[in-house]
Motif scaffolding. Sequence first.
Motif, short mmCIF file in Angstrom:
data_model
loop_
_atom_site.label_atom_id
_atom_site.label_comp_id
_atom_site.label_asym_id
_atom_site.label_seq_id
_atom_site.Cartn_x
_atom_site.Cartn_y
_atom_site.Cartn_z
N VAL A 13 -27.85 -17.21 -20.77
CA VAL A 13 -28.98 -16.48 -21.33
C VAL A 13 -30.28 -17.23 -21.02
O VAL A 13 -31.27 -16.63 -20.59
CB VAL A 13 -28.83 -16.27 -22.86
CG1 VAL A 13 -30.11 -15.72 -23.47
CG2 VAL A 13 -27.66 -15.33 -23.17
N ALA A 14 -30.27 -18.53 -21.25
CA ALA A 14 -31.47 -19.34 -21.03
C ALA A 14 -31.89 -19.32 -19.56
O ALA A 14 -33.08 -19.20 -19.25
CB ALA A 14 -31.23 -20.77 -21.50
N ASP B 182 -31.26 -16.96 -17.31
CA ASP B 182 -31.80 -15.64 -16.99
C ASP B 182 -33.20 -15.46 -17.57
O ASP B 182 -34.08 -14.88 -16.92
CB ASP B 182 -30.87 -14.53 -17.49
CG ASP B 182 -29.67 -14.33 -16.57
OD1 ASP B 182 -29.77 -14.66 -15.37
OD2 ASP B 182 -28.63 -13.84 -17.04
N ALA B 183 -33.42 -15.98 -18.76
CA ALA B 183 -34.76 -15.89 -19.36
C ALA B 183 -35.77 -16.70 -18.54
O ALA B 183 -36.87 -16.22 -18.25
CB ALA B 183 -34.73 -16.39 -20.80
N ASN C 58 -35.18 -12.77 -15.48
CA ASN C 58 -34.18 -11.72 -15.29
C ASN C 58 -33.90 -11.03 -16.63
O ASN C 58 -32.97 -11.39 -17.34
CB ASN C 58 -32.90 -12.32 -14.70
CG ASN C 58 -31.83 -11.27 -14.43
OD1 ASN C 58 -31.95 -10.11 -14.79
ND2 ASN C 58 -30.76 -11.71 -13.79
N ARG C 59 -34.73 -10.05 -16.95
CA ARG C 59 -34.63 -9.37 -18.24
C ARG C 59 -33.27 -8.71 -18.44
O ARG C 59 -32.66 -8.83 -19.49
CB ARG C 59 -35.75 -8.33 -18.34
CG ARG C 59 -35.84 -7.66 -19.68
CD ARG C 59 -36.99 -6.63 -19.70
NE ARG C 59 -37.15 -6.04 -21.00
CZ ARG C 59 -36.36 -5.10 -21.52
NH1 ARG C 59 -35.34 -4.64 -20.81
NH2 ARG C 59 -36.58 -4.63 -22.72
N VAL D 241 -30.67 -11.19 -19.23
CA VAL D 241 -30.74 -11.64 -20.62
C VAL D 241 -30.01 -10.65 -21.52
O VAL D 241 -29.25 -11.04 -22.42
CB VAL D 241 -32.20 -11.85 -21.09
CG1 VAL D 241 -32.26 -12.10 -22.59
CG2 VAL D 241 -32.84 -13.00 -20.34
N GLU E 299 -26.13 -10.99 -20.70
CA GLU E 299 -25.58 -12.28 -21.16
C GLU E 299 -25.68 -12.42 -22.68
O GLU E 299 -24.85 -13.10 -23.29
CB GLU E 299 -26.27 -13.44 -20.45
CG GLU E 299 -26.02 -13.50 -18.95
CD GLU E 299 -24.55 -13.65 -18.57
OE1 GLU E 299 -23.73 -14.11 -19.39
OE2 GLU E 299 -24.23 -13.31 -17.42
N SER E 300 -26.67 -11.79 -23.30
CA SER E 300 -26.77 -11.82 -24.77
C SER E 300 -25.56 -11.14 -25.39
O SER E 300 -25.05 -11.60 -26.42
CB SER E 300 -28.06 -11.15 -25.24
OG SER E 300 -29.18 -11.93 -24.88
#
Length: 109
Positions: free
Chosen positions: A47-48, A50-51, A55-56, A59, A62-63
């Motif tokens: 997540v981190a 991608d953020a 890469n919205r 995120v 992966e969230s």
Amino acid sequence: MSDPIDRLYAAVAARKGAPAGSSRTAKLLATGTTKIAQKLGEEAIEVAIDAATGNRQGVVLESCDLLYQLAVLWAHLDITPEEIWAEMSRRETMMGIAEKLPKPSPQAA
């Protein structure tokens, strides 16, 4: 039980104790706390990353994986979402919902 996290938790918890070969969730639950915690950490890192790279959509995707891994950890440790919601309510009363409790300062030696 209309909350998606509550439904996710219930589905994961229902697989606790099932034969490891019956589902990926049952297999993960059978691996133990260390492996489950490792998988949770891996998802948090994804997540981190991608953020950080903007890469919205990553995120978002992966969230979902992160929440799944968190539900697996809770179920493995017999922690219910209600316990988490109660702690969130307690913190909201103390500091507001959008604040994080400060870490205790280390005691002087």
